[in-house]
Scaffold this motif. Structure first.
Motif, short mmCIF file in Angstrom:
data_model
loop_
_atom_site.label_atom_id
_atom_site.label_comp_id
_atom_site.label_asym_id
_atom_site.label_seq_id
_atom_site.Cartn_x
_atom_site.Cartn_y
_atom_site.Cartn_z
N LEU A 1 39.69 43.97 28.56
CA LEU A 1 38.70 42.93 29.47
C LEU A 1 39.37 42.71 30.74
N TYR A 2 40.65 42.50 30.65
CA TYR A 2 41.44 42.01 32.04
C TYR A 2 41.32 43.34 32.99
N ARG A 3 41.69 44.54 32.19
CA ARG A 3 41.65 45.82 33.01
C ARG A 3 40.17 46.08 33.69
N ASP A 4 39.22 45.78 32.83
CA ASP A 4 37.79 46.00 33.47
C ASP A 4 37.64 45.09 34.72
N VAL A 5 37.97 43.88 34.71
CA VAL A 5 38.11 42.93 35.75
C VAL A 5 38.94 43.40 36.84
N ALA A 6 40.07 43.76 36.70
CA ALA A 6 41.18 44.31 37.48
C ALA A 6 40.55 45.51 38.34
N LEU A 7 40.08 46.57 37.74
CA LEU A 7 39.44 47.82 38.18
C LEU A 7 38.37 47.24 39.37
N LYS A 8 37.52 46.33 38.82
CA LYS A 8 36.56 45.96 39.96
C LYS A 8 36.95 45.46 40.78
N ILE A 9 37.98 44.50 40.75
CA ILE A 9 38.76 43.91 41.92
C ILE A 9 39.48 44.88 42.86
N ALA A 10 40.16 45.96 42.36
CA ALA A 10 40.76 46.88 42.98
C ALA A 10 39.59 47.81 43.97
N LYS A 11 38.43 48.04 43.27
CA LYS A 11 37.34 48.77 43.95
C LYS A 11 37.16 48.20 45.06
N LEU A 12 36.63 46.99 44.99
CA LEU A 12 36.12 46.08 45.99
C LEU A 12 37.30 45.84 47.32
N ARG A 13 38.41 45.63 46.94
CA ARG A 13 39.76 45.51 47.88
C ARG A 13 39.89 46.82 48.45
N ASN A 14 39.99 47.75 47.97
CA ASN A 14 40.18 49.28 48.59
C ASN A 14 39.01 49.59 49.40
N GLU A 15 38.03 49.34 49.22
CA GLU A 15 36.71 49.75 49.94
C GLU A 15 36.81 48.76 51.09
N ARG A 16 37.14 47.53 51.08
CA ARG A 16 37.37 46.76 52.15
C ARG A 16 38.36 47.12 53.02
N ILE A 17 39.53 47.60 52.68
CA ILE A 17 40.72 48.01 53.31
C ILE A 17 40.22 49.32 54.11
N ALA A 18 39.64 50.32 53.42
CA ALA A 18 39.22 51.65 53.96
C ALA A 18 38.29 51.29 55.00
N SER A 19 37.44 50.44 54.85
CA SER A 19 36.52 50.09 56.02
C SER A 19 36.92 49.55 57.26
N SER A 20 38.06 48.50 56.96
CA SER A 20 38.74 47.95 58.23
C SER A 20 39.42 48.97 59.08
N LYS A 21 40.20 49.94 58.07
CA LYS A 21 40.74 51.04 58.94
C LYS A 21 39.93 52.00 59.66
N GLU A 22 38.75 52.33 59.17
CA GLU A 22 37.98 53.19 59.75
C GLU A 22 37.31 52.38 61.26
N GLN A 23 37.20 51.25 61.14
CA GLN A 23 36.81 50.56 62.22
C GLN A 23 37.97 50.61 63.43
N ASP B 1 46.66 50.53 43.73
CA ASP B 1 46.79 51.91 42.99
C ASP B 1 46.11 51.82 41.63
N VAL B 2 44.95 52.37 41.47
CA VAL B 2 44.41 52.14 40.16
C VAL B 2 45.00 53.15 39.10
N GLU B 3 45.71 54.00 39.49
CA GLU B 3 46.35 55.18 38.61
C GLU B 3 47.34 54.45 38.12
N ASN B 4 47.96 53.36 38.68
CA ASN B 4 49.37 52.95 37.86
C ASN B 4 49.07 51.31 37.78
N LEU B 5 48.01 50.97 37.27
CA LEU B 5 47.41 49.64 37.28
C LEU B 5 47.95 49.11 35.67
N THR B 6 48.82 48.15 35.84
CA THR B 6 49.40 47.71 34.51
C THR B 6 48.81 46.23 34.41
#
Length: 573
Positions: free
Chosen positions: A139-161, A201-206
């Motif tokens: 359950l924690y992993r499910d929420v953490a992955l959602k957090i990671a997705k949003l955070r990573n998209e925000r970072i990627a968007s800001s870098k593109e700008q 890094d979602v591949e190494n999320l613990t």
């Protein structure tokens, strides 16, 4: 980043910060013992966050960032190929984890609370933190992955700008720049710290487990790069900064002997207001507006979703009928008669009928989706491309819509240039030719620029005179992080923390107009806002009501002040 900055500029920054901190004793109070005696104790140096941001920009020539989707506060260009996004923070050297993002609206809309309710339920029936953590790990992993997705998209968007649309070889890095003052009673010092501002890094999320058995909905996780903590009550993401380990420089602070005397005599040593009066204004005028409407919906079939409208194939001389016949003739041997009949029937429906109303257009899209689902199942890219060209507009076609455009142009006919916002008498057509209503449009903070023009009835659109596809590709795929042909929605804007556009008219008219994507607080819109959010602001003032965006994006009045919730997906400090 710190090691790449010029020593002269770092010294200027140091002087600005330490000089401000040297006045800290004026803002401190002496402690008293039980017998009433005063205790003289060294105070902690004060670092004001807003002054810190301004000082950083002034010393290093950085640009202030007005993007609410991250904690980025400045962008810094070292050269044409190397740029930095900087999250500026200040906290004590002995402080613990720090807030770096917030996901309140996202957690409510995506049902994180349901997952965490199950976490809490499990913890209540298990009397061991270790066993509860094991049970709750998925359950924690499910929420953490959602957090990671949003955070990573925000970072990627800001870098593109900051990277821009004409910069394939530009390297954009992100860092946290922090100032960490010593605590009261210690030698007055300010420690300069720096650490990477990285995607998760979602591949190494613990998952590291909850913060305690009695607080099961607050949990920690790591990706091997940084350690994070999520707190459910306020939907905040915190990060461990390892304060001592990230120090790159330490400054001693010398307190002014009599801070109050300094303030009392300041007017005699400096002509207050002289600098501001003599400094030319860079920005002459600004205007901002919401991208979505008052119901939280982004316009369909046009504007940012222009690519999703009906095809623009010509109709004259049975052009569409001939294109359908040509397709059938060319590809009939590559599929079954049943599949070809299905495709031709859908092409006839889509291309030969009129789709006028909003509901008509939605029906057309449903037919188009059915058609493409079958075409893609054939596994033939040539056929897929041929059908796409018949039923779709170019995937990156878009324009930037101006709300209440006629009213805006009437009130600001020269905003984009002399008489650009004027109309032919009694019509909705712009008076000037395309070339005469063109202007330079600079995208902030990248600095990339295009020649744009005001177009369409009532001057409702800002379009590129050329490179339309490049611009659309950058905004749709880069800034908004959308897949090919994925419509822009209010939900996507919420996820990225970008809900508005701001235009800046430069005093140097040759520089033209600056454009940036930003965030508007609906309950407190800026004075330069136009469109529905400005009307809402006026209604709010008249009625005394507060407003909030609900999960569905609808504006609703709040009946009592204690019920007010800030609509904050930003995490902006």
């Amino acid at each position: 980043m710190w090691n790449e900055l010029e020593r002269k500029k770092k010294d200027k920054y140091k002087i600005l910060i330490t000089n401000f901190a040297s006045l800290s004793e004026a803002f401190s109070q002496k402690a008293e013992t039980e017998d009433g005696k005063e205790i003289i104790e060294t105070v902690a140096p004060i670092v004001n966050s807003k002054f810190q941001e301004t000082a950083f920009q002034r010393a290093f020539g950085a640009l202030g960032e007005d993007i609410a989707n991250t904690s980025y506060d400045a962008s810094l260009k070292l050269d044409d190929k190397h740029k930095y996004l900087v999250g500026i923070k200040s906290f004590g050297i002995h402080s613990g984890d720090q807030k770096i993002a917030q996901f309140k609206a996202n957690s409510e809309a995506d049902g994180w609370n349901v997952t965490l309710a199950k976490v809490k339920e499990n913890a209540l029936v298990i009397d061991s933190k270790e066993r509860a953590d094991i049970e709750n790990e998925p359950l924690y992993r499910d929420v953490a992955l959602k957090i990671a997705k949003l955070r990573n998209e925000r970072i990627a968007s800001s870098k593109e700008q900051i990277k821009g649309f004409d910069a394939n070889d530009v390297n954009v890095e992100a860092v946290y720049h922090v100032l960490m003052p010593s605590k009261k009673g210690e030698k007055p010092q300010i420690n300069v710290g720096e650490t990477d501002y990285l995607p998760i890094d979602v591949e190494n999320l613990t998952i590291l487990g909850s913060t305690g058995l009695k607080t099961p909905t607050n949990f920690k996780f790591t990706d091997g790069q940084h350690n994070y903590k999520y707190t459910a009550a306020d939907s905040q993401l915190l990060m461990t900064f390892n304060n001592r380990e990230i120090v790159v420089e330490t400054w001693d602070v010398e307190y002014v002997a009599d801070a109050f005397s300094f303030f009392e005599n300041l007017h005699e040593n400096f002509e207050i207001g002289a600098l501001a009066a003599n400094e030319p204004a860079i920005i002459q005028e600004t205007v901002s507006w919401m991208i979505a409407d008052e119901n939280g919906y982004v316009e369909e079939n046009s504007g940012f979703n222009g690519f999703d409208g009906a095809t623009k194939l010509g109709k004259k001389d049975e052009y569409r009928e001939n294109r359908i016949a040509k397709f059938e003739n060319e590809y009939t041997e590559y599929m079954s008669n049943e599949d070809m009949s299905f495709i031709v029937a859908h092409l006839n429906d889509i291309l030969l009928n009129e789709w006028r109303s909003i509901e008509d257009k939605r029906q057309m899209k449903r037919l188009r989706a059915e058609l493409m689902e079958l075409v893609e199942s054939l596994g033939n890219k040539e056929i897929e491309n041929a059908v796409s060209k018949l039923v779709y507009r170019p995937a990156s076609e878009m324009y930037i819509p101006i709300p209440d455009s006629r009213k805006f142009h009437n009130e600001h006919p020269d905003f984009f240039g002399k008489n650009i916002g004027t109309f032919m008498d009694g019509t909705s057509k712009l008076a000037l030719s395309k070339s005469e209503r063109s202007f330079r449009l600079e995208f902030l903070p990248s600095g990339d620029a295009i020649t744009a023009y005001i177009n369409q009835d009532n001057g409702k659109s800002i379009q590129s005179t050329q490179n339309q596809g490049i611009l659309g590709e950058w905004i749709l795929r880069g800034v908004f992080q959308l897949a090919k042909r994925e419509p822009l929605t209010g939900k996507r804007l919420d996820e990225l923390g970008i809900n508005a556009i701001r235009l800046k008219k430069f005093s140097d008219h040759a520089r033209g107009i600056g454009l940036e994507f930003t965030w508007i607080d609906v309950s407190n819109p800026p004075s330069d806002a136009i469109g529905w959010v400005s009307r809402l602001s006026r209604e709010n003032i008249v009625s005394g009501a507060s407003y909030d965006l609900t999960r569905k994006g609808t504006i609703m009045p709040l009946v009592a002040e204690h019920d007010t919730q800030k609509y904050d997906t930003s995490g902006h400090e």
